[in-house]
Design a protein around this motif. Structure first.
Motif, short mmCIF file in Angstrom:
data_model
loop_
_atom_site.label_atom_id
_atom_site.label_comp_id
_atom_site.label_asym_id
_atom_site.label_seq_id
_atom_site.Cartn_x
_atom_site.Cartn_y
_atom_site.Cartn_z
N TYR A 8 0.81 -1.22 0.00
CA TYR A 8 0.00 0.00 0.00
C TYR A 8 0.84 1.27 0.00
N THR A 9 2.18 1.13 0.21
CA THR A 9 3.02 2.33 0.16
C THR A 9 3.42 2.60 -1.28
N LEU A 10 3.64 3.86 -1.56
CA LEU A 10 3.93 4.24 -2.94
C LEU A 10 5.21 3.60 -3.45
N ALA A 16 3.07 0.06 -10.31
CA ALA A 16 1.97 1.01 -10.18
C ALA A 16 2.21 2.23 -11.05
N TYR A 17 1.16 2.80 -11.53
CA TYR A 17 1.17 4.03 -12.35
C TYR A 17 1.91 3.84 -13.66
N ALA A 66 -10.48 -4.96 0.31
CA ALA A 66 -9.15 -5.50 0.12
C ALA A 66 -8.32 -4.58 -0.76
N ILE A 67 -8.94 -4.07 -1.82
CA ILE A 67 -8.21 -3.16 -2.71
C ILE A 67 -7.82 -1.89 -1.96
N LEU A 68 -8.78 -1.37 -1.20
CA LEU A 68 -8.52 -0.12 -0.47
C LEU A 68 -7.37 -0.28 0.52
N SER A 69 -7.29 -1.45 1.15
CA SER A 69 -6.26 -1.59 2.18
C SER A 69 -4.96 -2.16 1.61
N LYS A 70 -5.02 -2.93 0.52
CA LYS A 70 -3.80 -3.57 0.05
C LYS A 70 -3.18 -2.90 -1.16
N ASP A 71 -4.00 -2.29 -1.99
CA ASP A 71 -3.41 -1.66 -3.17
C ASP A 71 -4.14 -0.38 -3.54
N PRO A 72 -4.13 0.63 -2.64
CA PRO A 72 -4.87 1.87 -2.95
C PRO A 72 -4.32 2.57 -4.19
N HIS A 73 -3.05 2.34 -4.51
CA HIS A 73 -2.49 3.03 -5.67
C HIS A 73 -3.05 2.49 -6.98
N LEU A 74 -3.50 1.24 -6.97
CA LEU A 74 -4.17 0.71 -8.15
C LEU A 74 -5.47 1.49 -8.40
#
Lengths: 544, 424
Positions: free
Chosen positions: B17-19, B27-28, B94-102
């Protein structure tokens, strides 16, 4: 622009842009509804005005109030699908509704009752104990009682205080079937138009304290009239039973007051019933009418032409002022007929205007001026010997100085409707009919000529000011006063005054006749309630 | 099953979840490709992909985006629906907590496509931890130039705001969500006007589910046609399917559409717990229940669900074993809907509570067959007659439970002579 639609296989032409509900009701096709109100935003929450629309994928249910008609639309209000939806929505509304119609003031004009008899007629089948919620007689304002369990949560009242008065006192708390109408904490429903919430409430949830338990609505007889409390001239129903007026209800007029009236106008029904004067009085003592008229006749015949002062009235009808003016014109000095106007009062941008009288424009049309300096000088010089006052209770608002100089006049003759202490100082007081008891016309600030009609006839022995003066003139052998009713007076007046189209009294429409006035009088004030209403079937039906 | 995970690819990486960690794992990465396209081309790409809204209704995403009026003089808003409240559903979380950058990557793509410069992420009130993570992710993305003005050297500008709901199921309905976001009581709006024309603060607005937007970066990176090749013809791409209830191993797994339901339960849920399979509620509690027999040829796809008279919904299946009393489950469900009804429309306000009260009476053994029939009638009178779909969400389980398991309900009835059945 009109468009062609079909409702229940009946081809119709309706104005473009209106909704299906208006199109149906305007064409006398009945359709059940609660939350829709013509002059409020659409909420679409009661779900009773369900209709079926013919579409590419067969018939689909939709609510009529939020669907605008379009060219070629095919609508069914009576198909089995639509009727089931209408019936079941009504069943849901009535599910936990208390059956206290026998003690409910709305009984007789309740939409739940009416709709059940028209569209419901199913067998009652709740099968579970009734759910009780809320209080039954909560005083939520000076004039309003709230019964929470009768409320069907249509939000008409909430939309009224949000959109029309913009005071937002009301809201719904809780969710689901526990939803309850109430006021916001610390707020009372005390705006100047709060009485309207009781009119638009389709059930007996909001009732008016002044009408509560006073009268069954089916005993009330309704008469079209006009409010006399300000220059707006809101359209009213006077509702009476056995010569007692029980309430004043707004009568729809899209241009003047829509379906609203202010509390001040609504509460003025008491004035119609109370403190009336019905016998002629000599210095405050009841005296015989015949002998008093004879006495007054002698005074009027004896007085010098220049020494009589007349006070006309912005509360009196056109007919009354017209006859008084005619008498002054034919017999005395027309320059000595003036009017006295009260100071400006409270106003707002919804309905209330500062001129607290109904017929100020009428005085201007008849060219009766306000009390001028030269007349006051003459008053101070004790020039006048006779004062003739018609329906103008100047003692309630004129300055003490002016009152003193008026009361110094030797002979004072007053035609009036209500009792007062000052009658002891007045030589002759004659009772005349009040606005709820006579025919007449008034011109409001926007230039609408509107008529009032007699709702009650409590005192058949007394007559209108115009007829009283006309009879007096006849006794004095002045020609041209052969009138028996105000209607005849109006018909003569509309012939004489160039400003009126040459119409007869019964031809004045019940929603008023607009007269383009070029007097430099009160500026026309168009309706300024906040919600803009477009494309309404204006003359189709009276909206309830 | 062999496929490339799109939504859950970073789920098993520590601190994903960290950038920094997210950037190391791709990501990105779709942003340069995104900004090389015109907004209309992005919408076209999404249309080609066949991506459907994952919030429950399954509305084609590209079509929704194209409803935004061209040359609007008002600002356009993107609103992310993270008010995941459907019972049986827990994959947005799960997305919000594990991969918010997605999600943020998807938000940038969607905002670019509809030319919105402000996006709101409305997160369910109870998701305290997720909101913390999301706030941190937005902060990091802003500081590193992934949000704000001139994102990654492009001319595109985007502000993202996180809004915490107050815990109302109805605020997951898109217009109820907008009302709540505006600070009002969460009550769905009457339509038309639709949000794409008149949404948040009266401006054109697109509301998308978390999973929908999280699917977008892969489509941008790999093309709509590649996405459409995954899954089945009418259900393209992958989805995070959930399993709860009587399974040995509850949880969520990303899978392409088309896997048979029973295989899903056996392979991933490791079979039914404490008994045999009796029924499945396939896509969150609002969808009509299916019997074990009906599940035999059921696959995880929009079209197969529709064929069986139910919906894929949110994709969170609830498994029910044969030891379970169906009326008790339905009582739980009707209580939920009665409690969560906003109280605006008459049929839902009164109907949901009425159903619940009738069912309580049945379960207490005080009812006759008439009550059971009445429940079905009420369900018919509620469905499709209200502003939003909550009434239908209550009516559909009621009808399917009573239709498919009528015997279990009848066991509770008072023996009252004649039982009158009605046409279902």
């Amino acid at each position: 622009m009109t468009i062609k639609i079909k409702i229940n296989d009946q081809p119709l032409e309706v104005p473009e842009g209106i909704n299906i509900l208006e199109a149906a009701l305007g064409n006398q096709i009945p359709l059940e509804h609660f939350c829709y109100h013509r002059y409020l935003p659409v909420a679409g929450n009661c779900r009773t005005c369900m209709v079926e629309l013919e579409g590419p994928r067969g018939r689909a249910l939709t609510i009529a109030c939020n669907t605008k008609v379009t060219e070629g639309m095919v609508i069914y209000t009576n198909s089995p699908g639509a009727q089931t939806a209408q019936k079941s929505a009504l069943e849901f509304l009535l599910l936990d509704h208390p059956l206290d119609c026998p003690i409910c003031d709305k009984a007789g004009e309740c939409k739940l009752q009416d709709n059940y008899m028209k569209y419901g007629l199913y067998d009652s089948e709740r099968m579970v104990p009734r759910y009780f919620k809320g209080g039954k007689d909560l005083s939520i304002g000076e004039h309003i009682i709230l019964d929470q369990e009768r409320c069907v949560l249509c939000t008409r009242c909430i939309r009224f205080v949000d959109e029309v008065t913009e005071t937002s006192e009301l809201g719904i708390i809780h969710r689901g079937h526990e939803s309850t109408l109430t006021t916001f904490p610390g707020k009372a429903l005390d705006n100047a138009y709060s009485g309207n919430t009781t009119d638009i409430c389709p059930v007996g949830a909001l009732t008016l304290k002044e009408f509560r338990f006073k009268q069954r609505v089916w005993f009330l007889k309704k008469t079209e009239s006009i409010c006399t409390k300000c220059a707006r001239g809101c359209n009213l129903w006077i509702e009476q039973n056995r010569e007692t007026v029980f309430r004043l209800m707004p009568r729809e007029n899209p241009e003047i007051n829509r379906t609203w009236i202010c509390n001040e106008g609504r509460m003025s029904f008491n004035e119609i019933n109370d403190h009336r004067i019905v016998k002629s009085q000599l210095y405050g003592q009841v005296d015989d009418l015949g002998s008093m008229v004879e006495k007054i006749q002698n005074i009027l015949e004896g007085v010098e032409k220049e020494k009589i002062l007349g006070i006309a009235s912005p509360w009196a009808t056109l007919e009354d002022n017209f006859i008084l003016r005619k008498l002054f014109k034919n017999r005395w000095n027309l320059d000595h007929l003036v009017s006295l106007l009260p100071p400006l009062g409270e106003s707002d941008s919804i309905l209330r205007l500062p001129q607290k009288y109904p017929n100020g424009v009428g005085l201007q049309v008849l060219e009766i001026p306000e009390l001028s300096k030269s007349i006051i000088e003459k008053l101070n010089d004790r020039h006048f010997e006779v004062l003739l006052v018609m329906e103008n209770e100047f003692w309630q608002f004129a300055s003490l100085e002016l009152q003193q100089s008026l009361f110094t006049i030797k002979h004072i003759i007053v035609l009036t409707t209500h009792q007062s202490d000052v009658f002891q100082k007045i030589e002759a007081v004659f009772p005349v009919r009040a606005f709820a008891e006579k025919y007449g016309t008034l011109i409001n600030a926007m230039g609408y000529l509107q008529k009032i009609n007699p709702a009650i006839n409590s005192y058949p022995e007394i007559v209108e000011s115009s007829i009283f003066i006309a009879r007096l003139a006849q006794k004095m052998k002045i020609p041209g006063f052969e009138f028996e009713t105000p209607v005849e007076v109006f018909n003569a007046l509309s012939q004489e005054q160039s400003i009126f189209p040459k119409i007869r009294f019964h031809q004045i429409p019940s929603h008023g006749l607009f007269i383009p006035l070029d007097t430099n009088g009160v500026a026309p004030a168009p309706f300024s309630g906040h919600q803009k209403v477009d494309n309404v079937f204006v003359r189709g039906h009276q909206f309830k | 099953m062999q496929f490339e995970p799109q939504l859950t690819k970073r789920f098993n990486i520590e601190n994903s979840y960290t950038l920094n960690v997210a950037l190391q794992h791709g990501a990105y990465a779709s942003l340069p490709k995104l900004f090389s396209k015109k907004p209309e081309e992005v919408i076209e790409e999404i249309k080609i992909s066949g991506l459907k809204g994952r919030g429950g209704a399954g509305f084609p995403c590209g079509m929704k985006w194209s409803f935004i009026p061209k040359n609007s003089t008002k600002p356009i808003y993107l609103v992310v629906n993270g008010d995941e409240g459907e019972p049986g559903t827990f994959s947005d979380r799960a997305i919000l907590s594990k991969d918010p950058h997605l999600l943020l990557e998807g938000v940038i793509a969607a905002a670019y496509a509809i030319q919105a410069h402000v996006a709101y992420i409305y997160v369910r009130g109870e998701f305290f931890r997720e909101i913390q993570i999301l706030n941190q992710a937005v902060e990091e993305a802003k500081n590193s130039g992934y949000l704000g003005s001139k994102i990654q050297g492009s001319d595109f500008q985007l502000e993202v705001f996180i809004h915490q709901g107050a815990g109302a199921y109805i605020c997951g309905e898109e217009t109820g969500l907008l009302e709540s976001l505006e600070g009002k009581k969460g009550q769905p709006r009457i339509k038309p006007p639709f949000p794409a024309i008149q949404g948040l603060f009266g401006c054109p607005t697109i509301v998308n589910n978390v999973k929908t937007l999280s699917s977008v970066p892969w489509i941008i990176a790999n093309g709509g046609a590649a996405y459409a090749a995954i899954g089945t013809k009418d259900s393209t791409g992958t989805h995070i399917f959930g399993l709860s209830g009587h399974v040995q191993n509850g949880g969520y797994w990303e899978l392409p559409f088309g896997m048979p339901m029973l295989e899903f339960i056996e392979t991933y849920g490791r079979g039914v717990k404490n008994g045999k399979l009796k029924a499945v509620i396939p896509g969150g509690s609002s969808t009509p229940v299916l019997t074990a027999q009906e599940c035999e040829d059921l696959t995880l796809s929009y079209e197969s669900m529709a064929k069986h008279g139910t919906f894929l919904g949110t994709g969170g299946a609830i498994v029910i074993n044969d030891q379970t009393d169906m009326p008790q489950i339905l009582k739980n469900l009707t209580h939920f809907y009665a409690h969560e009804s906003c109280g605006q429309c008459t049929p839902c306000r009164e109907g949901t509570a009425w159903e619940n009260r009738l069912l309580q009476k049945i379960i207490q053994g005080e009812a006759t067959a008439r009550e059971l029939d009445l429940m079905v009638e009420i369900a018919g009178n509620m469905e499709g007659k209200t502003i939003c779909a909550l009434a239908a969400a209550c009516a559909m389980p009621v009808r399917s439970f009573i239709k498919k398991f009528r015997g279990e309900f009848e066991k509770y009835l008072k023996p009252s002579g004649v039982t009158v059945g009605i046409q279902l």
